[in-house]
Design a protein around this motif. Sequence first.
Motif, PDB file in Angstrom:
ATOM      1  N   ILE A  46       0.856  -1.188   0.000  1.00 43.76           N
ATOM      2  CA  ILE A  46       0.000   0.000   0.000  1.00 43.76           C
ATOM      3  C   ILE A  46       0.892   1.237   0.000  1.00 43.76           C
ATOM      4  O   ILE A  46       1.725   1.410   0.884  1.00 43.76           O
ATOM      5  N   PRO A  47       0.757   2.123  -0.991  1.00 47.42           N
ATOM      6  CA  PRO A  47       1.578   3.342  -1.011  1.00 47.42           C
ATOM      7  C   PRO A  47       1.143   4.321   0.086  1.00 47.42           C
ATOM      8  O   PRO A  47      -0.043   4.497   0.350  1.00 47.42           O
ATOM      9  N   LEU A  48       2.134   4.947   0.708  1.00 47.30           N
ATOM     10  CA  LEU A  48       1.885   5.987   1.703  1.00 47.30           C
ATOM     11  C   LEU A  48       2.433   7.307   1.181  1.00 47.30           C
ATOM     12  O   LEU A  48       3.588   7.381   0.745  1.00 47.30           O
ATOM     13  N   HIS A  49       1.615   8.357   1.254  1.00 46.04           N
ATOM     14  CA  HIS A  49       1.999   9.697   0.834  1.00 46.04           C
ATOM     15  C   HIS A  49       2.136  10.574   2.073  1.00 46.04           C
ATOM     16  O   HIS A  49       1.149  10.858   2.756  1.00 46.04           O
ATOM     17  N   THR A  81      10.867   1.022   6.338  1.00 48.41           N
ATOM     18  CA  THR A  81      11.193  -0.234   7.024  1.00 48.41           C
ATOM     19  C   THR A  81       9.969  -1.145   7.113  1.00 48.41           C
ATOM     20  O   THR A  81      10.109  -2.342   7.397  1.00 48.41           O
ATOM     21  N   HIS A  82       8.775  -0.593   6.866  1.00 47.83           N
ATOM     22  CA  HIS A  82       7.533  -1.371   6.914  1.00 47.83           C
ATOM     23  C   HIS A  82       6.822  -1.451   5.570  1.00 47.83           C
ATOM     24  O   HIS A  82       6.052  -2.385   5.327  1.00 47.83           O
ATOM     25  N   LEU A  83       7.043  -0.455   4.703  1.00 42.76           N
ATOM     26  CA  LEU A  83       6.300  -0.346   3.449  1.00 42.76           C
ATOM     27  C   LEU A  83       7.261  -0.292   2.266  1.00 42.76           C
ATOM     28  O   LEU A  83       8.366   0.238   2.374  1.00 42.76           O
ATOM     29  N   ASN A  84       6.797  -0.789   1.134  1.00 37.33           N
ATOM     30  CA  ASN A  84       7.633  -0.790  -0.073  1.00 37.33           C
ATOM     31  C   ASN A  84       7.630   0.533  -0.816  1.00 37.33           C
ATOM     32  O   ASN A  84       8.576   0.829  -1.556  1.00 37.33           O
ATOM     33  N   TYR A  85       6.569   1.336  -0.630  1.00 37.54           N
ATOM     34  CA  TYR A  85       6.427   2.557  -1.420  1.00 37.54           C
ATOM     35  C   TYR A  85       5.996   3.713  -0.518  1.00 37.54           C
ATOM     36  O   TYR A  85       4.894   3.701   0.036  1.00 37.54           O
ATOM     37  N   VAL A  86       6.864   4.711  -0.388  1.00 40.59           N
ATOM     38  CA  VAL A  86       6.558   5.885   0.422  1.00 40.59           C
ATOM     39  C   VAL A  86       6.968   7.125  -0.368  1.00 40.59           C
ATOM     40  O   VAL A  86       8.100   7.215  -0.870  1.00 40.59           O
ATOM     41  N   TYR A  87       6.039   8.083  -0.480  1.00 41.48           N
ATOM     42  CA  TYR A  87       6.267   9.287  -1.275  1.00 41.48           C
ATOM     43  C   TYR A  87       6.111  10.526  -0.394  1.00 41.48           C
ATOM     44  O   TYR A  87       5.440  10.504   0.646  1.00 41.48           O
ATOM     45  N   ILE A  88       6.723  11.614  -0.837  1.00 44.57           N
ATOM     46  CA  ILE A  88       6.622  12.902  -0.145  1.00 44.57           C
ATOM     47  C   ILE A  88       5.846  13.872  -1.033  1.00 44.57           C
ATOM     48  O   ILE A  88       6.192  14.053  -2.205  1.00 44.57           O
ATOM     49  N   GLY A  89       4.809  14.489  -0.471  1.00 43.77           N
ATOM     50  CA  GLY A  89       3.956  15.397  -1.233  1.00 43.77           C
ATOM     51  C   GLY A  89       4.088  16.837  -0.783  1.00 43.77           C
ATOM     52  O   GLY A  89       4.516  17.130   0.342  1.00 43.77           O
ATOM     53  N   ASN A  90       3.738  17.748  -1.671  1.00 48.99           N
ATOM     54  CA  ASN A  90       3.763  19.190  -1.411  1.00 48.99           C
ATOM     55  C   ASN A  90       5.175  19.743  -1.232  1.00 48.99           C
ATOM     56  O   ASN A  90       5.367  20.761  -0.566  1.00 48.99           O
ATOM     57  N   VAL A  91       6.162  19.053  -1.806  1.00 50.99           N
ATOM     58  CA  VAL A  91       7.550  19.529  -1.753  1.00 50.99           C
ATOM     59  C   VAL A  91       8.094  19.528  -3.174  1.00 50.99           C
ATOM     60  O   VAL A  91       8.177  18.484  -3.816  1.00 50.99           O
TER      61      VAL A  91
END
Length: 324
Positions: free
Chosen positions: A238-241, A270-280
């Motif tokens: 599950i992707p996290l933004h 360390t827990h998720l395969n997909y992590v993104y940063i938004g508003n930067v």
Amino acid sequence: MKEALYYTNENGYVYCVLCPHYCRLSEGETGKCMGRKNIDGKLYSLNYGKITSYGFDPIEKKPLFHFYPGSTVFSFGTFGCNFRCDFCQNWQIVEDSNMYIEMENNEILELSSLNDSIGIAYTYNEPSIYYEMVLDLAKSVKESGKKNILVTNGFLNREPLEELLPYIDAMNIDLKSMSRNYYKTLCKGSLDPVLKTIELAAKKTHVEITNLVIDGLNSSEEEMERMTSFIGDIDNNIPLHLSRYFPHNKMDNPPTKVETLEKLRNIALTHLNYVYIGNVWGVNNDTLCPNCRNKLIGRFPETKVIGIEGNHCNNCGERISIVV
């Protein structure tokens, strides 16, 4: 107006059972969401067909990074919300119930077929509180072969959620914090129903999660550990933004430090395969294979799928859970 679903009538009161607020409404009274009202002992949806904002957006703006990347979707919202977040980014259209245009469902469906749109995104304000309109439109969109996207705070009871989910192709669910007190004081809602929505929705449709990070309020390493452990136990794909906060509405805290977002992303990974940063601006949000780090999707200067063939990484063969 349209008669609402999910309510009961007892002892002169209307009880709305759509969301966990369970508003008890006397004659003429409107619910906390501003979108449902007791009129002559019946509950009516006040925002059916009343559009406060609409347009064609990149799918990444929802944000959805793993659902038809690079596509366009017709987006619209009405007024009202069952939260009252102090930091709400769309508070003007949420709280002003007089700022709208009327639009028939067939007009919305016609718009959603233009500009290579893949369907409809129900967004800008909380779509669960114009539930009847979303349900009617989602059925028509599904029949047409297009896609339905729900951008939601997840504060919805199980029965209406289960009725809607068969028509929803993707959801972005806003998980604001893992603190019950944060939800109570800053959002005027509660955490547990949101967690249940995430657990149920992830079994039925494509889900991505957004967390608006505010320094000093929900930015601790411990909280990010708890949040991403919870998400990862459901599905670590599950992707996290992680979205950067800017002062808005009732809150004037300084913008989130970019360093905070980068630190939290490292923890989340360390827990998720997909992590993104938004508003930067300028941050690297390319999608990489979790196995070999091959670039699957490039996102600058434009979104382009470059490393996926038949739902697998074209370098190592890892199965990739991205809808393209």
